[in-house]
Design a protein around this motif. Structure first.
Motif, mmCIF file in Angstrom:
data_model
loop_
_atom_site.group_PDB
_atom_site.id
_atom_site.type_symbol
_atom_site.label_atom_id
_atom_site.label_comp_id
_atom_site.label_asym_id
_atom_site.label_seq_id
_atom_site.Cartn_x
_atom_site.Cartn_y
_atom_site.Cartn_z
ATOM 1 N N LYS A 108 0.640 -17.320 10.130
ATOM 2 C CA LYS A 108 1.388 -18.322 9.364
ATOM 3 C C LYS A 108 0.624 -18.716 8.105
ATOM 4 N N ARG A 109 -0.700 -18.609 8.136
ATOM 5 C CA ARG A 109 -1.517 -18.893 6.947
ATOM 6 C C ARG A 109 -1.158 -17.985 5.778
ATOM 7 N N TYR A 110 -0.629 -16.813 6.101
ATOM 8 C CA TYR A 110 -0.321 -15.812 5.079
ATOM 9 C C TYR A 110 1.178 -15.715 4.811
ATOM 10 N N GLY A 111 1.920 -16.720 5.252
ATOM 11 C CA GLY A 111 3.340 -16.781 4.942
ATOM 12 C C GLY A 111 4.276 -16.206 5.991
ATOM 13 N N PHE A 112 3.737 -15.744 7.120
ATOM 14 C CA PHE A 112 4.602 -15.210 8.176
ATOM 15 C C PHE A 112 5.366 -16.352 8.840
ATOM 16 N N ASN A 113 6.598 -16.071 9.253
ATOM 17 C CA ASN A 113 7.409 -16.990 10.045
ATOM 18 C C ASN A 113 7.830 -16.273 11.306
ATOM 19 N N GLU A 114 7.942 -17.032 12.396
ATOM 20 C CA GLU A 114 8.412 -16.423 13.634
ATOM 21 C C GLU A 114 9.890 -16.107 13.482
ATOM 22 N N PHE B 166 -5.625 -9.619 3.564
ATOM 23 C CA PHE B 166 -4.169 -9.648 3.633
ATOM 24 C C PHE B 166 -3.559 -9.059 2.362
ATOM 25 N N GLU B 167 -4.137 -9.366 1.213
ATOM 26 C CA GLU B 167 -3.647 -8.792 -0.046
ATOM 27 C C GLU B 167 -3.794 -7.274 -0.039
ATOM 28 N N GLN B 168 -4.882 -6.770 0.526
ATOM 29 C CA GLN B 168 -5.067 -5.322 0.639
ATOM 30 C C GLN B 168 -4.022 -4.702 1.571
ATOM 31 N N LEU B 169 -3.736 -5.387 2.672
ATOM 32 C CA LEU B 169 -2.709 -4.919 3.592
ATOM 33 C C LEU B 169 -1.353 -4.868 2.879
ATOM 34 N N LYS B 170 -1.026 -5.926 2.136
ATOM 35 C CA LYS B 170 0.232 -5.942 1.395
ATOM 36 C C LYS B 170 0.307 -4.789 0.406
ATOM 37 N N ALA B 171 -0.789 -4.505 -0.281
ATOM 38 C CA ALA B 171 -0.809 -3.403 -1.240
ATOM 39 C C ALA B 171 -0.533 -2.071 -0.535
ATOM 40 N N PHE B 172 -1.147 -1.857 0.631
ATOM 41 C CA PHE B 172 -0.896 -0.640 1.400
ATOM 42 C C PHE B 172 0.576 -0.541 1.773
ATOM 43 N N MET B 173 1.129 -1.635 2.269
ATOM 44 C CA MET B 173 2.531 -1.638 2.682
ATOM 45 C C MET B 173 3.445 -1.318 1.490
ATOM 46 N N LYS B 174 3.178 -1.938 0.351
ATOM 47 C CA LYS B 174 3.994 -1.701 -0.838
ATOM 48 C C LYS B 174 3.890 -0.245 -1.292
ATOM 49 N N THR B 175 2.699 0.342 -1.183
ATOM 50 C CA THR B 175 2.508 1.742 -1.548
ATOM 51 C C THR B 175 3.402 2.651 -0.712
ATOM 52 N N HIS B 176 3.690 2.240 0.515
ATOM 53 C CA HIS B 176 4.548 3.022 1.409
ATOM 54 C C HIS B 176 5.996 2.538 1.364
ATOM 55 N N GLY B 177 6.331 1.748 0.346
ATOM 56 C CA GLY B 177 7.709 1.338 0.120
ATOM 57 C C GLY B 177 8.173 0.118 0.874
ATOM 58 N N ALA B 178 7.291 -0.518 1.634
ATOM 59 C CA ALA B 178 7.709 -1.670 2.433
ATOM 60 C C ALA B 178 8.067 -2.860 1.544
ATOM 61 N N THR B 179 9.127 -3.534 1.943
ATOM 62 C CA THR B 179 9.519 -4.781 1.289
ATOM 63 C C THR B 179 9.294 -5.968 2.217
ATOM 64 N N LYS B 180 8.975 -5.678 3.471
ATOM 65 C CA LYS B 180 8.671 -6.716 4.460
ATOM 66 C C LYS B 180 7.542 -6.228 5.361
ATOM 67 N N ILE B 181 6.767 -7.185 5.862
ATOM 68 C CA ILE B 181 5.749 -6.904 6.876
ATOM 69 C C ILE B 181 6.124 -7.713 8.106
ATOM 70 N N GLU B 182 6.137 -7.048 9.246
ATOM 71 C CA GLU B 182 6.433 -7.712 10.510
ATOM 72 C C GLU B 182 5.481 -7.193 11.572
ATOM 73 N N GLY B 183 5.449 -7.856 12.706
ATOM 74 C CA GLY B 183 4.633 -7.384 13.803
ATOM 75 C C GLY B 183 4.840 -8.224 15.043
ATOM 76 N N ASN B 184 4.614 -7.602 16.185
ATOM 77 C CA ASN B 184 4.589 -8.359 17.428
ATOM 78 C C ASN B 184 3.275 -9.128 17.452
ATOM 79 N N ALA B 185 3.340 -10.377 17.855
ATOM 80 C CA ALA B 185 2.117 -11.173 17.870
ATOM 81 C C ALA B 185 2.166 -12.198 18.995
ATOM 82 N N ARG B 186 1.062 -12.299 19.703
ATOM 83 C CA ARG B 186 0.973 -13.367 20.691
ATOM 84 C C ARG B 186 0.853 -14.691 19.925
ATOM 85 N N GLU B 187 0.982 -15.801 20.623
ATOM 86 C CA GLU B 187 1.070 -17.110 19.976
ATOM 87 C C GLU B 187 -0.118 -17.407 19.058
ATOM 88 N N SER B 188 -1.337 -17.100 19.489
ATOM 89 C CA SER B 188 -2.508 -17.413 18.662
ATOM 90 C C SER B 188 -2.518 -16.595 17.369
#
Length: 136
Positions: free
Chosen positions: A121-127, A93-115
């Motif tokens: 949520k373990r990584y700080g995501f909120n619905e 997850f930290e590697q993913l965040k680093a990639f996102m930040k490299t591309h200027g992202a200030t937020k990470i979002e995604g469509n996700a099924r319930e599971s």
């Protein structure tokens, strides 16, 4: 595991390795708005970005497709699809965040099924939204 970006010029070569994970993500979601071939076109055109998670033997264990877009107060790295093991630990997850930040992202979002939403949520995501749709 190590998260690696697949440059657009390598998407065609890497497609046979990416496609099974993208197909897995499509099937797991149960939403068939995009076919695997349509994912490929968006990746080849450079509209979307491909990431892979590789193990110590350099074998791909997961893949994700990310779209970047801007809002008035944020740049979003949106996970369009994810399959296999990509966000499977705090380290990946930290590697993913680093990639996102490299591309200027200030937020990470995604469509996700319930599971997946519970896992993220373990990584700080909120619905934020629950998206529904109907064909007319």
């Amino acid at each position: 595991m190590k998260i690696q970006y697949i440059d657009v010029k390598h998407v065609n070569v890497m497609w046979p390795h990416l496609e099974p994970f993208i197909t897995l993500a499509i099937e797991a979601s149960g939403i068939y708005e995009y076919s695997a071939e349509q994912f490929k076109v968006r990746l080849i055109d450079g509209v979307w970005n491909a990431l892979v998670a590789v193990d110590d033997d350099n074998q791909i264990q997961g893949a994700a497709v990310v779209n970047f877009f801007n809002r008035p107060d944020a740049r979003v790295g949106f996970i369009v699809a994810i399959g296999g093991k990509l966000i499977s630990s705090s380290d990946t997850f930290e590697q993913l965040k680093a990639f996102m930040k490299t591309h200027g992202a200030t937020k990470i979002e995604g469509n996700a099924r319930e599971s997946v939403a519970r896992l993220w949520k373990r990584y700080g995501f909120n619905e934020k939204y629950r998206v529904v749709g109907v064909s007319i």
